[in-house]
Design a protein around this motif. Structure first.
Motif, mmCIF file in Angstrom:
data_model
loop_
_atom_site.group_PDB
_atom_site.id
_atom_site.type_symbol
_atom_site.label_atom_id
_atom_site.label_comp_id
_atom_site.label_asym_id
_atom_site.label_seq_id
_atom_site.Cartn_x
_atom_site.Cartn_y
_atom_site.Cartn_z
ATOM 1 N N VAL A 146 0.811 -1.221 0.000
ATOM 2 C CA VAL A 146 0.000 0.000 0.000
ATOM 3 C C VAL A 146 0.847 1.275 0.000
ATOM 4 C CG1 VAL A 146 -1.609 1.365 1.394
ATOM 5 C CG2 VAL A 146 -2.002 -1.090 1.060
ATOM 6 N N THR A 147 1.931 1.302 0.779
ATOM 7 C CA THR A 147 2.660 2.550 0.996
ATOM 8 C C THR A 147 3.367 3.110 -0.240
ATOM 9 O OG1 THR A 147 2.939 1.955 3.328
ATOM 10 C CG2 THR A 147 4.366 3.695 2.455
ATOM 11 N N PRO A 148 4.116 2.311 -1.001
ATOM 12 C CA PRO A 148 4.817 2.887 -2.156
ATOM 13 C C PRO A 148 3.911 3.591 -3.171
ATOM 14 C CG PRO A 148 5.763 0.768 -1.613
ATOM 15 C CD PRO A 148 4.530 0.908 -0.771
ATOM 16 N N PRO A 149 2.775 3.002 -3.590
ATOM 17 C CA PRO A 149 1.911 3.734 -4.532
ATOM 18 C C PRO A 149 1.406 5.054 -3.971
ATOM 19 C CG PRO A 149 1.304 1.416 -4.461
ATOM 20 C CD PRO A 149 2.263 1.639 -3.344
ATOM 21 N N TYR A 150 1.047 5.060 -2.690
ATOM 22 C CA TYR A 150 0.596 6.300 -2.048
ATOM 23 C C TYR A 150 1.711 7.340 -2.069
ATOM 24 C CZ TYR A 150 -4.089 6.081 -0.022
ATOM 25 O OH TYR A 150 -5.433 6.097 0.151
ATOM 26 N N ALA A 151 2.922 6.910 -1.740
ATOM 27 C CA ALA A 151 4.049 7.844 -1.675
ATOM 28 C C ALA A 151 4.374 8.411 -3.049
ATOM 29 C CB ALA A 151 5.264 7.140 -1.085
ATOM 30 N N ILE A 152 4.388 7.542 -4.061
ATOM 31 C CA ILE A 152 4.705 7.994 -5.409
ATOM 32 C C ILE A 152 3.640 8.953 -5.920
ATOM 33 C CG2 ILE A 152 4.974 7.249 -7.803
ATOM 34 C CD1 ILE A 152 6.194 4.636 -6.669
ATOM 35 N N PHE A 153 2.375 8.589 -5.715
ATOM 36 C CA PHE A 153 1.296 9.475 -6.149
ATOM 37 C C PHE A 153 1.340 10.788 -5.376
ATOM 38 C CE2 PHE A 153 -3.208 10.886 -5.951
ATOM 39 C CZ PHE A 153 -3.371 11.133 -7.310
ATOM 40 N N GLY A 154 1.632 10.681 -4.057
ATOM 41 C CA GLY A 154 1.727 11.892 -3.245
ATOM 42 C C GLY A 154 2.826 12.816 -3.720
ATOM 43 N N ALA A 155 3.968 12.229 -4.102
ATOM 44 C CA ALA A 155 5.082 13.044 -4.591
ATOM 45 C C ALA A 155 4.713 13.761 -5.888
ATOM 46 C CB ALA A 155 6.307 12.170 -4.794
ATOM 47 N N LEU A 156 3.866 13.124 -6.688
ATOM 48 C CA LEU A 156 3.464 13.719 -7.964
ATOM 49 C C LEU A 156 2.448 14.848 -7.783
ATOM 50 C CD1 LEU A 156 3.142 10.483 -10.140
ATOM 51 C CD2 LEU A 156 4.993 12.164 -10.166
ATOM 52 N N THR A 157 1.924 14.995 -6.573
ATOM 53 C CA THR A 157 0.927 16.052 -6.328
ATOM 54 C C THR A 157 1.575 17.383 -5.953
ATOM 55 O OG1 THR A 157 0.692 15.522 -3.965
ATOM 56 C CG2 THR A 157 -0.725 14.315 -5.512
#
Length: 255
Positions: free
Chosen positions: A16-27
């Motif tokens: 769960v954490t890596p996709p959230y982090a990557i998407f969060g970084a793209l925001t």
């Protein structure tokens, strides 16, 4: 069974954490409020797995003590659990944390997108100035600020010296201090792989009006309430006449 549950939970975090982090970084081009809402939606999701996989539930007492406007939260710190749960219990908030946490892959990337107040703890008075400057800006923007006054996680039944950074910020910003006590470390221990089922109790204390108070008095009042509430709710952690074990400063540096 506890090992299997803990293993499954660790796998969930990995997924769960890596996709959230990557998407969060793209925001990062988006306004802070939107970035914050996206990134912090990770916390209630993970808490769902904490409840249904690990069997760790929680209850909150003292919700009526939560002020209507932004405040500084001074909380006991025993595990990683409260860093998630406080985001669900309180209005939108940010944490005062050590700068090194932002370097952690994925997890740190998410922290960087929610305007955390990252400080260099070796900077001494400069670190305090960072807390006040950045903390006032966050409070003005409508965010609550969480400070763990003991500086790091402590085992149940122990305490460290309460540092004045949170009280100093509240005094300078003119906002209340909200003390929080809990026993998360009883079930989710510091740096422990195994997590044990049970019910965590989170107690929110009466807000401290800082007007006309000295920083030391604010800090002392918050500490007295938190440590007193810990002994009242969890007396089994304090077998020696309810007196918490005080960890010396030299041991703090090693932890």
């Amino acid at each position: 069974m506890i090992f299997l549950r803990s293993l499954l939970f660790a796998l969930v975090l990995i997924v769960v954490t890596p996709p959230y982090a990557i998407f969060g970084a793209l925001t990062f081009p988006l306004p802070l409020r939107i970035r914050h809402r996206i990134v912090t939606s990770w916390a209630p999701l993970v808490l769902w797995f904490v409840r249904h996989l690990l069997g760790i539930r929680y209850t909150v007492i003292g919700k009526e003590n939560i002020p209507a406007g932004p405040a500084v939260i001074l909380s006991k710190h025993q595990s990683a659990w409260e860093t998630m749960a406080l985001q669900v219990i309180f209005p939108p908030l940010c944490f005062v944390l050590k700068r090194e946490l932002l370097r952690i892959p994925f997890f740190g990337w998410g922290l960087a997108q929610i305007a955390s107040i990252a400080i260099d703890r070796a900077a001494g008075k400069d670190a305090l100035a960072q807390v006040v400057e950045q903390g006032r800006a966050r409070l003005k923007a409508g965010y609550w600020v969480v400070v763990f006054p003991e500086g790091t996680r402590v085992a149940p039944g122990t305490t460290r010296r309460y540092k004045v950074g949170g009280a100093w910020l509240a005094r300078r910003a003119g906002v209340p201090v909200v003390p929080v006590a809990h026993n998360a470390g009883e079930f989710w221990r510091r740096n422990a792989f195994l997590k044990y089922p049970g019910e965590i109790t989170v107690s929110v204390g009466p807000a401290i009006d800082v007007k006309g108070m000295k920083v030391e008095a604010i800090n002392a009042q918050a500490e007295a309430w938190i440590e007193g509430e810990m002994r009242r709710l969890f007396p089994h952690h304090y077998p020696n006449s309810g007196i918490p074990t005080l960890i010396p400063e030299q041991e703090e540096a090693a932890l």
